[in-house]
Design a protein around this motif. Sequence first.
Motif, PDB file in Angstrom:
ATOM      1  N   PRO A   1       2.350  46.296 -26.142  1.00 25.64           N
ATOM      2  CA  PRO A   1       3.637  46.184 -25.582  1.00 25.64           C
ATOM      3  C   PRO A   1       4.506  47.809 -25.368  1.00 25.64           C
ATOM      4  CG  PRO A   1       3.660  44.110 -26.905  1.00 25.64           C
ATOM      5  CD  PRO A   1       2.194  45.309 -27.091  1.00 25.64           C
ATOM      6  N   GLU A   2       4.472  48.215 -26.470  1.00 19.24           N
ATOM      7  CA  GLU A   2       5.119  49.593 -26.604  1.00 19.24           C
ATOM      8  C   GLU A   2       4.483  50.443 -25.407  1.00 19.24           C
ATOM      9  OE1 GLU A   2       6.395  53.309 -29.539  1.00 19.24           O
ATOM     10  OE2 GLU A   2       5.616  51.272 -30.263  1.00 19.24           O
ATOM     11  N   ALA A   3       3.140  50.503 -25.388  1.00 18.05           N
ATOM     12  CA  ALA A   3       2.570  51.317 -24.252  1.00 18.05           C
ATOM     13  C   ALA A   3       3.080  50.994 -22.822  1.00 18.05           C
ATOM     14  CB  ALA A   3       1.084  51.419 -24.514  1.00 18.05           C
ATOM     15  N   ARG A   4       2.990  49.676 -22.638  1.00 14.46           N
ATOM     16  CA  ARG A   4       3.357  49.180 -21.247  1.00 14.46           C
ATOM     17  C   ARG A   4       4.766  49.556 -20.984  1.00 14.46           C
ATOM     18  NH1 ARG A   4       0.358  44.889 -19.394  1.00 14.46           N
ATOM     19  NH2 ARG A   4      -1.446  44.190 -20.808  1.00 14.46           N
ATOM     20  N   ARG A   5       5.500  49.610 -21.855  1.00 13.98           N
ATOM     21  CA  ARG A   5       7.016  50.316 -21.399  1.00 13.98           C
ATOM     22  C   ARG A   5       6.898  51.596 -21.027  1.00 13.98           C
ATOM     23  NH1 ARG A   5       8.165  46.777 -25.933  1.00 13.98           N
ATOM     24  NH2 ARG A   5       8.197  48.393 -27.498  1.00 13.98           N
ATOM     25  N   LEU A   6       6.039  52.370 -21.593  1.00 12.03           N
ATOM     26  CA  LEU A   6       6.161  54.036 -21.380  1.00 12.03           C
ATOM     27  C   LEU A   6       5.049  54.208 -20.274  1.00 12.03           C
ATOM     28  CD1 LEU A   6       5.546  55.059 -25.041  1.00 12.03           C
ATOM     29  CD2 LEU A   6       7.835  55.211 -23.527  1.00 12.03           C
ATOM     30  N   LEU A   7       4.222  53.531 -19.934  1.00 13.20           N
ATOM     31  CA  LEU A   7       3.205  53.486 -18.835  1.00 13.20           C
ATOM     32  C   LEU A   7       3.912  53.089 -17.489  1.00 13.20           C
ATOM     33  CD1 LEU A   7       0.339  52.300 -20.501  1.00 13.20           C
ATOM     34  CD2 LEU A   7       0.380  54.671 -19.599  1.00 13.20           C
ATOM     35  N   SER A   8       3.424  53.782 -16.574  1.00 14.23           N
ATOM     36  CA  SER A   8       3.951  53.622 -15.125  1.00 14.23           C
ATOM     37  C   SER A   8       2.869  52.531 -14.456  1.00 14.23           C
ATOM     38  CB  SER A   8       4.373  54.823 -14.061  1.00 14.23           C
ATOM     39  OG  SER A   8       3.177  55.578 -14.302  1.00 14.23           O
TER      40      SER A   8
ATOM     41  N   THR B   1       0.355  58.218 -33.471  1.00 12.90           N
ATOM     42  CA  THR B   1       0.894  57.882 -34.796  1.00 12.90           C
ATOM     43  C   THR B   1       0.668  56.209 -35.089  1.00 12.90           C
ATOM     44  OG1 THR B   1       2.994  57.614 -33.877  1.00 12.90           O
ATOM     45  CG2 THR B   1       2.448  59.611 -34.784  1.00 12.90           C
ATOM     46  N   LYS B   2       0.530  55.531 -33.898  1.00 16.09           N
ATOM     47  CA  LYS B   2       0.442  54.286 -34.248  1.00 16.09           C
ATOM     48  C   LYS B   2      -0.849  53.661 -33.499  1.00 16.09           C
ATOM     49  CE  LYS B   2       5.219  53.519 -33.933  1.00 16.09           C
ATOM     50  NZ  LYS B   2       6.571  53.150 -33.104  1.00 16.09           N
TER      51      LYS B   2
END
Length: 102
Positions: free
Chosen positions: A79-86, A24-25
Motif C-alpha cells: 500500500p505505501e508503494a501504491r501511494r508513491l507510484l504513478s 528500508t522496508k
Amino acid sequence: MIARVWHGWTSPHNADAYEEFLRTKMFPSIHRVPGYVGADLLRRDAGDEIAFVTITRFESLESVRAFAGEDYEQAVVEPEARRLLSRFDEHSEHYEVVIDRS
C-alpha cells in the motif's frame, strides 16, 4: 536461480521517497522468505517521471511462490508503494539466471 523483474514509475517528487521505502522496508522484509537471494534496483530519469526496475533473485519458483503467493506472476505492491507510484506493471516477469557474475 530465478530473477523476478518488475517495473514501476513515480513522479520526480515521489522518487526519493519510493527508493527509501524499498531500501528500508520492502527489501529488508523479503529476507524472511526462504530461498530469497538478493535484489537490485535500477532507476532512470524518464522526463516527466522516474522509472524503476526491481530485480529480485530467488533460488527457485517455489521460493518465488513463498514471496508472491500461488499466482506468483501477480505483482506484489505494498500500500505505501501504491501511494508513491504513478503506475506500475500488474505482473512480474521471471527468468532463469543462466550466468551470474556477481
